[in-house]
Design a protein around this motif. Structure first.
Motif, PDB file in Angstrom:
ATOM      1  N   GLY A 168     -12.065  47.880 100.477  1.00  0.00           N
ATOM      2  CA  GLY A 168     -10.590  47.372 100.255  1.00  0.00           C
ATOM      3  C   GLY A 168     -10.446  46.823  98.908  1.00  0.00           C
ATOM      4  N   GLY A 169      -9.196  46.788  98.665  1.00  0.00           N
ATOM      5  CA  GLY A 169      -8.705  46.232  97.499  1.00  0.00           C
ATOM      6  C   GLY A 169      -8.109  45.132  97.227  1.00  0.00           C
ATOM      7  N   TRP A 170      -7.923  44.399  98.399  1.00  0.00           N
ATOM      8  CA  TRP A 170      -7.018  43.110  98.252  1.00  0.00           C
ATOM      9  C   TRP A 170      -8.017  41.968  97.441  1.00  0.00           C
ATOM     10  CZ3 TRP A 170      -3.727  41.511 102.946  1.00  0.00           C
ATOM     11  CH2 TRP A 170      -2.806  42.676 103.289  1.00  0.00           C
ATOM     12  N   ARG A 171      -7.136  41.088  96.980  1.00  0.00           N
ATOM     13  CA  ARG A 171      -7.965  40.160  96.084  1.00  0.00           C
ATOM     14  C   ARG A 171      -8.503  38.891  97.059  1.00  0.00           C
ATOM     15  NH1 ARG A 171      -5.054  39.227  90.386  1.00  0.00           N
ATOM     16  NH2 ARG A 171      -4.345  41.362  90.196  1.00  0.00           N
ATOM     17  N   LEU A 172      -9.812  38.413  97.161  1.00  0.00           N
ATOM     18  CA  LEU A 172     -10.439  37.728  98.112  1.00  0.00           C
ATOM     19  C   LEU A 172     -10.508  36.371  97.678  1.00  0.00           C
ATOM     20  CD1 LEU A 172     -13.820  40.115  98.548  1.00  0.00           C
ATOM     21  CD2 LEU A 172     -11.501  40.241  99.725  1.00  0.00           C
ATOM     22  N   LEU A 173      -9.970  35.499  98.596  1.00  0.00           N
ATOM     23  CA  LEU A 173      -9.863  34.108  98.298  1.00  0.00           C
ATOM     24  C   LEU A 173     -10.744  33.350  98.866  1.00  0.00           C
ATOM     25  CD1 LEU A 173      -5.957  33.181  99.105  1.00  0.00           C
ATOM     26  CD2 LEU A 173      -7.158  34.077  96.768  1.00  0.00           C
ATOM     27  N   GLY A 174     -11.425  33.835 100.194  1.00  0.00           N
ATOM     28  CA  GLY A 174     -12.508  33.093 100.832  1.00  0.00           C
ATOM     29  C   GLY A 174     -12.922  33.929 102.003  1.00  0.00           C
ATOM     30  N   HIS A 175     -13.510  33.174 103.081  1.00  0.00           N
ATOM     31  CA  HIS A 175     -14.038  33.624 104.240  1.00  0.00           C
ATOM     32  C   HIS A 175     -13.879  32.656 105.311  1.00  0.00           C
ATOM     33  CE1 HIS A 175     -17.834  31.824 103.220  1.00  0.00           C
ATOM     34  NE2 HIS A 175     -18.164  32.032 104.406  1.00  0.00           N
ATOM     35  N   THR A 176     -13.661  33.496 106.620  1.00  0.00           N
ATOM     36  CA  THR A 176     -13.690  32.561 107.834  1.00  0.00           C
ATOM     37  C   THR A 176     -14.682  33.213 108.808  1.00  0.00           C
ATOM     38  OG1 THR A 176     -12.185  31.822 109.740  1.00  0.00           O
ATOM     39  CG2 THR A 176     -11.854  34.027 108.650  1.00  0.00           C
ATOM     40  N   ASP A 177     -15.229  32.272 109.672  1.00  0.00           N
ATOM     41  CA  ASP A 177     -15.872  32.644 110.838  1.00  0.00           C
ATOM     42  C   ASP A 177     -15.014  32.893 112.182  1.00  0.00           C
ATOM     43  OD1 ASP A 177     -18.227  32.152 109.309  1.00  0.00           O
ATOM     44  OD2 ASP A 177     -18.427  30.059 109.928  1.00  0.00           O
TER      45      ASP A 177
END
Length: 203
Positions: A168-177
């Motif tokens: 993927g090429g989107w900009r990563l802000l964080g993560h979720t469970d």
């Protein structure tokens, strides 16, 4: 807007914009026409499928063409809150590009209410509209070969959550469970078109 035949019992509605697509989908879904079997939105299209031999397509077209699409209401929508740890690899990049601080990026992202415009790319992946203007940034010049499942990201006018590990090429802000897709569940996908989504920061 153009209506194109899509086999004997379906039509593909080509729209001028994402907003027009959302309005067409909302009008058709809200009507609850009994002879329609599927309504599938895309970025600028809506696929409408009817029962063979029925007048469902004609009814849908009449509804859409007579509706005031600017005020279209898709009826009741679910409201979903997704908890996020804002620790993404591109958080600093997003802040620099927007000319704001990391905390302001998080405030903007959590302060908006998003709408699932359509789904695709991978099972459970929803394209969410409503992203604040400073966060509307281009995809990465070089996509990653692996983005972890649960990654919360932005690209262009959309934000979304990767339901599984993938390139993927989107900009990563964080993560979720949060589980975005479970094929064993009675409702496999957490998000569906028309749903309202909020992101909530957790530590």
């Amino acid at each position: 807007m153009r209506w194109l035949r899509y086999g004997p019992d379906a039509a593909l509605v080509e729209c001028e914009s994402l907003d027009e697509m959302s309005a067409v989908r909302a009008v058709v879904v809200a009507a609850g026409l009994p002879d329609l079997v599927e309504v599938v939105p895309g970025a600028r299209t809506v696929l409408i499928a009817a029962r063979p031999g029925s007048t469902g397509l004609a009814q849908a077209r009449k509804l859409v063409e007579s509706a005031g699409l600017e005020s279209a209401d898709g009826g009741e929508s679910r409201e979903i809150t997704i908890d996020v740890r804002y620790d993404g690899e591109d958080l600093d990049l997003v802040a620099r590009t927007a000319g704001i601080t990391v905390d302001e990026v998080v405030e903007l992202h959590t302060g908006a209410t998003y709408t699932v415009a359509f789904t695709g790319f991978a099972p459970g992946f929803g394209y969410l509209t409503g992203l604040p203007e400073p966060l509307r940034q281009s995809r990465l010049d070089t996509p990653r070969t692996r983005v972890p499942a649960g990654s919360v990201a932005i690209a262009g006018e959309f934000t979304g959550v990767y339901p599984r590990s993938s390139p993927g090429g989107w900009r990563l802000l964080g993560h979720t469970d949060a589980v975005l897709f479970d094929s064993r569940a009675s409702r496999p996908a957490l998000l569906a078109p028309g749903d309202r989504v909020r992101f909530r920061r957790i530590r």
